[in-house]
Design an enzyme around this catalytic site. Sequence first.
Site, PDB file in Angstrom:
ATOM      1  N   SER A  76     109.230  68.696  20.995  1.00 58.55           N
ATOM      2  CA  SER A  76     108.527  67.479  21.312  1.00 58.55           C
ATOM      3  C   SER A  76     109.028  66.330  20.443  1.00 58.55           C
ATOM      4  O   SER A  76     110.213  66.034  20.435  1.00 58.55           O
ATOM      5  CB  SER A  76     107.018  67.709  21.182  1.00 58.55           C
ATOM      6  OG  SER A  76     106.295  66.810  21.976  1.00 58.55           O
TER       7      SER A  76
ATOM      8  N   ASP B 118     106.895  71.036  32.682  1.00 59.63           N
ATOM      9  CA  ASP B 118     106.346  70.231  31.590  1.00 59.63           C
ATOM     10  C   ASP B 118     105.898  68.886  32.152  1.00 59.63           C
ATOM     11  O   ASP B 118     106.719  68.059  32.557  1.00 59.63           O
ATOM     12  CB  ASP B 118     107.415  70.035  30.510  1.00 59.63           C
ATOM     13  CG  ASP B 118     106.856  69.467  29.214  1.00 59.63           C
ATOM     14  OD1 ASP B 118     105.748  68.876  29.249  1.00 59.63           O
ATOM     15  OD2 ASP B 118     107.518  69.608  28.174  1.00 59.63           O
TER      16      ASP B 118
ATOM     17  N   HIS C 154     104.724  72.554  28.437  1.00 62.51           N
ATOM     18  CA  HIS C 154     105.187  72.072  27.133  1.00 62.51           C
ATOM     19  C   HIS C 154     105.033  73.194  26.098  1.00 62.51           C
ATOM     20  O   HIS C 154     104.129  73.172  25.264  1.00 62.51           O
ATOM     21  CB  HIS C 154     104.347  70.854  26.759  1.00 62.51           C
ATOM     22  CG  HIS C 154     104.944  69.954  25.727  1.00 62.51           C
ATOM     23  ND1 HIS C 154     106.142  69.304  25.880  1.00 62.51           N
ATOM     24  CD2 HIS C 154     104.482  69.579  24.495  1.00 62.51           C
ATOM     25  CE1 HIS C 154     106.391  68.569  24.813  1.00 62.51           C
ATOM     26  NE2 HIS C 154     105.407  68.721  23.956  1.00 62.51           N
TER      27      HIS C 154
END
Length: 663
Positions: A208, A313, A344
């Site tokens: 991320s 995601d 994610h």
Amino acid sequence: MISKTRTPRIPWIPVVVAAVLAALAAVLTAPGPAQAAAPASAGTVRHGLSQPDYSYANAIREAVWVDTGLDGDGRTDRVAVDIVRPSEPAEAGRKVPVIMDASPYYSCCGRGNESQIKTYDAAGNIVQAPLFYDNYFVPRGYATVLVDLAGTDRSDGCVDVGGPSDVQSAKAVVDWLNGRAKGWSARSGGAAVTAGWTDGEVGMIGKSWDGTIANGVAATGVRGLKTIVPISSISSWYDYYFHQGAPLQDGPEWLSDYVESDSAHANCAAEQQKIIDGSPRTGDWTPFWTARDYVKDAGRVRASVFAVQGMQDLNVRTKHFGQWWTALAAHGVQRKVWLSQTGHVDPFDYRRGAWVPTLQRWFDHYLLGVDNGIQREPMADIERGVDHWTTDPVWPAPGTRDTALTLGPTGTPGLGTLGEHGRPAAGATESFTDDPDLWEEDWAAAADTATPAKTAFTTGVLAKDLRISGGGTVTVTATSTTASAHLSAVLVDLGPATIRDHLAGGEGILTGTTRSCYGESTAGDSACFLDTSADKETVDHTVFSRGWADLGHYASLSHGVPLTPGRPYTLTIQLAATDHVVPAGHRLALIVAGTDNGLILPPDSTPTVSVDLSRSVLRLPLTGGAAALRTTPGAPAAGAVRTPAARRSAAPAPVLTPAAELG
């Protein structure tokens, strides 16, 4: 990027690493010369693998503050760097490479599935380093370096959400590790500290925001950064907040406020205002976004790239991976990719047994110089079914070619055909009225039913498997009844399947109660992590690619304009990169609609949009090209009646918080 992470503690148990993947005869794009095996003096490599020869319990733990070169208050800001490194090489005068994770989350939010944060002893040296990297790699002769991005945790400066400050605060540490920047023993004052214990070979990793910074640092071309492993990471921050002018969520100032330290909250009001001023909610591309676009600088990347992406995601969408991958390929960057069915999620939590040894071999090759052949193995690992993986020598798949599919009318308004038939006559249209309460799952569930909020175009029943590998586009010529309109385009696999439930809280994984161990532990830092399994669901349709756009940005991202009601506008919507096989017996659908509730924000009006079918086309990267699309003669297409499998029960659209936290 909302954190869905969770925290462990158990004594160390040795783990048996699964056998590494067999080498195949495929070569990664633009391979460089094979690296020589690591010298024997490194003391960590035997049988082609780094070995756990060093003591984790006796590892050196230290904190250093590195000058960023950015001046915040009359002196250069310093960022906190926590280091765990083996003591034996230092005592013998041997130098070690570095695995580095630069993050804004080490105190506010935590890392990994168990939300681990940094903890410290009375002297301020790190006790718990989040994730398994230190536990596993320090005994194998690597140092781990954990950097608090500027404005977070123990670092000076201000968060600027992927901008120059964020990137420079991590790049400066790479420079310090290579003798080009200054380090100190304290946040202010202190004694000068050098990194004489490292050979300066650095690999950055992270999920991320962390992986996003790895992308950003690589795009500076900094010397010494040999490889990056970005996991579900942003490549251009505009595309995190907008998709072709359509707003995905509220502005980045929320995110900076969320991760800032107390001192940054007190001192960074001016920087916060710059973020607000630079990122207006118009959807226009501004210099603020240019400064946060790493794709444009892909030509400066010296490091190899091992990208990891969940194809479902809905936080960091696959557009980020797709455009970054394409740009890297254009510049001959060595690269590898894993594409999962998850949302994610870190690969440690969906394919742990294969991930750890693969990552080890990747770092062994690019940081220790081990000629283990990983650069000659298949470029792509793809989760084709739940926990069923396939490989490809290159990605997108060999033989993939862009193929134009036309949109045709049927006798039922709102239902159309999709295929290679000739373009319909001028004047053929389909219309829908934006309903901001509906989203892609509502549309897909009613793909064969005429509903006012969408129009669906479907192929006949496929006679053979159809593979889409890469990112497609939908060009539409559309007319709105109001001065603003947002468009959504989604690809749907119509047919039963068992998939990972990426819309559930774990985004495709379930967290269990048992633990497995990867590396060595201390009393304050366990190497044992909660086990996970696949969260499965049986469905009768699967949405597998998406794209959105603001029709007012039809001419340029630089400046959106009010629409003239009744005037046609032509716009090409980019569809997110994917790799999906629509099986024989299923059908492929394209749905065109308005607001995708929970994924984009609605316009300030409620338009009815008419699509001119004669001037609209879907282009898809089909493996095998046009010849791959074959349907069964006489099989039903649009309007067919299906007996649905057990579909997720009225799955609600994702809730858009003021900005989903990236972790």
